[in-house]
Write a protein that holds these residues in place. Structure first.
Motif, PDB file in Angstrom:
ATOM      1  N   ALA A   1      -0.340   4.389  -8.961  1.00 52.09           N
ATOM      2  CA  ALA A   1      -1.227   3.251  -8.807  1.00 52.09           C
ATOM      3  C   ALA A   1      -1.178   2.705  -7.382  1.00 52.09           C
ATOM      4  N   VAL A   2      -0.677   3.486  -6.444  1.00 53.06           N
ATOM      5  CA  VAL A   2      -0.544   3.012  -5.083  1.00 53.06           C
ATOM      6  C   VAL A   2      -1.909   3.062  -4.397  1.00 53.06           C
ATOM      7  N   PRO A   3      -2.457   1.917  -4.015  1.00 51.77           N
ATOM      8  CA  PRO A   3      -3.738   1.910  -3.325  1.00 51.77           C
ATOM      9  C   PRO A   3      -3.630   2.619  -1.983  1.00 51.77           C
ATOM     10  N   THR A   4      -4.725   3.087  -1.448  1.00 57.84           N
ATOM     11  CA  THR A   4      -4.687   3.859  -0.210  1.00 57.84           C
ATOM     12  C   THR A   4      -5.482   3.242   0.928  1.00 57.84           C
ATOM     13  N   ASP A   5      -5.933   2.010   0.830  1.00 56.36           N
ATOM     14  CA  ASP A   5      -6.742   1.438   1.904  1.00 56.36           C
ATOM     15  C   ASP A   5      -5.871   0.850   3.009  1.00 56.36           C
ATOM     16  N   ALA A   6      -6.506   0.530   4.123  1.00 59.25           N
ATOM     17  CA  ALA A   6      -5.793   0.049   5.311  1.00 59.25           C
ATOM     18  C   ALA A   6      -5.106  -1.296   5.093  1.00 59.25           C
ATOM     19  N   ALA A   7      -5.472  -2.043   4.068  1.00 65.31           N
ATOM     20  CA  ALA A   7      -4.852  -3.342   3.799  1.00 65.31           C
ATOM     21  C   ALA A   7      -3.397  -3.195   3.364  1.00 65.31           C
ATOM     22  N   LEU A   8      -2.934  -1.989   3.202  1.00 69.73           N
ATOM     23  CA  LEU A   8      -1.549  -1.773   2.779  1.00 69.73           C
ATOM     24  C   LEU A   8      -0.559  -1.795   3.937  1.00 69.73           C
TER      25      LEU A   8
ATOM     26  N   PHE B   1       4.078  -2.205   9.289  1.00 70.25           N
ATOM     27  CA  PHE B   1       4.909  -1.605   8.248  1.00 70.25           C
ATOM     28  C   PHE B   1       4.064  -1.404   6.991  1.00 70.25           C
ATOM     29  N   PRO B   2       4.269  -0.301   6.261  1.00 67.84           N
ATOM     30  CA  PRO B   2       3.535  -0.121   5.010  1.00 67.84           C
ATOM     31  C   PRO B   2       4.060  -1.096   3.950  1.00 67.84           C
ATOM     32  N   VAL B   3       3.155  -1.653   3.174  1.00 68.64           N
ATOM     33  CA  VAL B   3       3.520  -2.632   2.150  1.00 68.64           C
ATOM     34  C   VAL B   3       4.052  -1.907   0.917  1.00 68.64           C
ATOM     35  N   LEU B   4       5.230  -2.315   0.464  1.00 69.17           N
ATOM     36  CA  LEU B   4       5.821  -1.796  -0.769  1.00 69.17           C
ATOM     37  C   LEU B   4       5.622  -2.873  -1.825  1.00 69.17           C
ATOM     38  N   THR B   5       4.814  -2.558  -2.816  1.00 70.57           N
ATOM     39  CA  THR B   5       4.434  -3.530  -3.831  1.00 70.57           C
ATOM     40  C   THR B   5       5.381  -3.478  -5.019  1.00 70.57           C
TER      41      THR B   5
ATOM     42  N   GLN C   1      20.962  11.132   9.868  1.00 71.53           N
ATOM     43  CA  GLN C   1      20.378   9.802   9.670  1.00 71.53           C
ATOM     44  C   GLN C   1      18.886   9.897   9.370  1.00 71.53           C
ATOM     45  N   HIS C   2      18.466   9.151   8.353  1.00 72.67           N
ATOM     46  CA  HIS C   2      17.060   9.108   7.960  1.00 72.67           C
ATOM     47  C   HIS C   2      16.691   7.643   7.734  1.00 72.67           C
ATOM     48  N   ALA C   3      15.445   7.306   8.018  1.00 75.78           N
ATOM     49  CA  ALA C   3      15.016   5.913   7.895  1.00 75.78           C
ATOM     50  C   ALA C   3      13.773   5.796   7.016  1.00 75.78           C
ATOM     51  N   ILE C   4      13.752   4.728   6.227  1.00 73.82           N
ATOM     52  CA  ILE C   4      12.623   4.366   5.375  1.00 73.82           C
ATOM     53  C   ILE C   4      12.192   2.975   5.828  1.00 73.82           C
ATOM     54  N   ARG C   5      10.888   2.771   5.970  1.00 77.30           N
ATOM     55  CA  ARG C   5      10.408   1.456   6.400  1.00 77.30           C
ATOM     56  C   ARG C   5       9.426   0.916   5.373  1.00 77.30           C
ATOM     57  N   PHE C   6       9.432  -0.404   5.213  1.00 68.93           N
ATOM     58  CA  PHE C   6       8.471  -1.028   4.318  1.00 68.93           C
ATOM     59  C   PHE C   6       8.404  -2.528   4.577  1.00 68.93           C
ATOM     60  N   HIS C   7       7.340  -3.124   4.071  1.00 69.06           N
ATOM     61  CA  HIS C   7       7.133  -4.568   4.170  1.00 69.06           C
ATOM     62  C   HIS C   7       7.058  -5.135   2.765  1.00 69.06           C
ATOM     63  N   ILE C   8       7.770  -6.238   2.537  1.00 68.18           N
ATOM     64  CA  ILE C   8       7.722  -6.937   1.252  1.00 68.18           C
ATOM     65  C   ILE C   8       6.717  -8.073   1.405  1.00 68.18           C
TER      66      ILE C   8
ATOM     67  N   LEU D   1      10.347  -1.357  -5.717  1.00 73.37           N
ATOM     68  CA  LEU D   1      10.936  -2.689  -5.828  1.00 73.37           C
ATOM     69  C   LEU D   1      10.925  -3.095  -7.288  1.00 73.37           C
ATOM     70  N   TYR D   2      12.001  -3.726  -7.753  1.00 74.14           N
ATOM     71  CA  TYR D   2      12.050  -4.245  -9.131  1.00 74.14           C
ATOM     72  C   TYR D   2      11.375  -5.589  -9.167  1.00 74.14           C
TER      73      TYR D   2
END
Length: 180
Positions: free
Chosen positions: A25-32, A38-42, A77-84, A179-180
């Motif tokens: 259900a992850v939307p794919t538009d630029a508003a994410l 940072f990509p938004v993690l919903t 080392q590996h990195a994951i990025r996201f925005h809450i 995210l829970y």
């Protein structure tokens, strides 16, 4: 034993889905994307390679190419990025589904995880998928942008174990996050 652990990890993911997570259900538009890039993690969305375009947005650095099941970490080392989005303070609970490339009788891969420089814990990652639950304190979240670093003690190549001629150094394998 390894088969049982793999089944338990799959069941944990399925239970998370049943109690409110929406797969694919992850939307794919630029508003994410956040204003800071940072990509938004919903909350409530499980991100996997089944939504490959979205999954790839969260991989900041230190990853090999995505495969059907997930993606291997490159080297140590590996990195994951996201925005809450709409973060207002307090703890945030999340999960990572991880695995390691190891023979079943090997010692686990030791993975240290930090969020924006705040140490979250040390985890033993085995050859079977497992759910790692993380609790991010507000000091590790700031204004909602988070970079998780996974530091692996001794990544190995499949060639090390005689499994194949693949000499890539494989750290933690990322299967899903949310995210829970």
């Amino acid at each position: 034993m390894a088969a049982m652990e793999a089944r338990i990890a799959r069941l944990e993911t399925e239970i998370a889905l049943l109690i409110g997570f929406k797969r694919d259900a992850v939307p794919t538009d630029a508003a994410l994307w956040s204003a800071s890039g940072f990509p938004v993690l919903t909350k409530g969305i499980v991100v996997t390679t089944e939504t490959a375009e979205a999954f790839g947005r969260f991989l900041a650095s230190g990853w090999w190419n995505m495969e059907g099941w997930g993606v291997w970490g490159r080297d140590q080392q590996h990195a994951i990025r996201f925005h809450i989005q709409d973060y207002r303070g307090g703890y945030v609970d999340m999960f990572l589904n991880l695995q390691a490339f190891l023979p079943s009788d090997s010692d686990p891969l030791e993975v240290h995880i930090t969020a924006n420089g705040v140490f979250l814990g040390r985890y033993d990652v085995r050859a079977v998928p497992q759910t790692i639950r993380l609790r991010l304190p507000s000091v590790a979240i700031g204004h909602g942008d988070v970079i998780l670093y996974l530091q692996c003690n001794e990544p190995k190549s499949p060639a090390t174990f005689g499994e194949s001629k693949d000499r890539r150094m494989l750290g933690a394998g990322l299967i899903a996050l949310g995210l829970y």
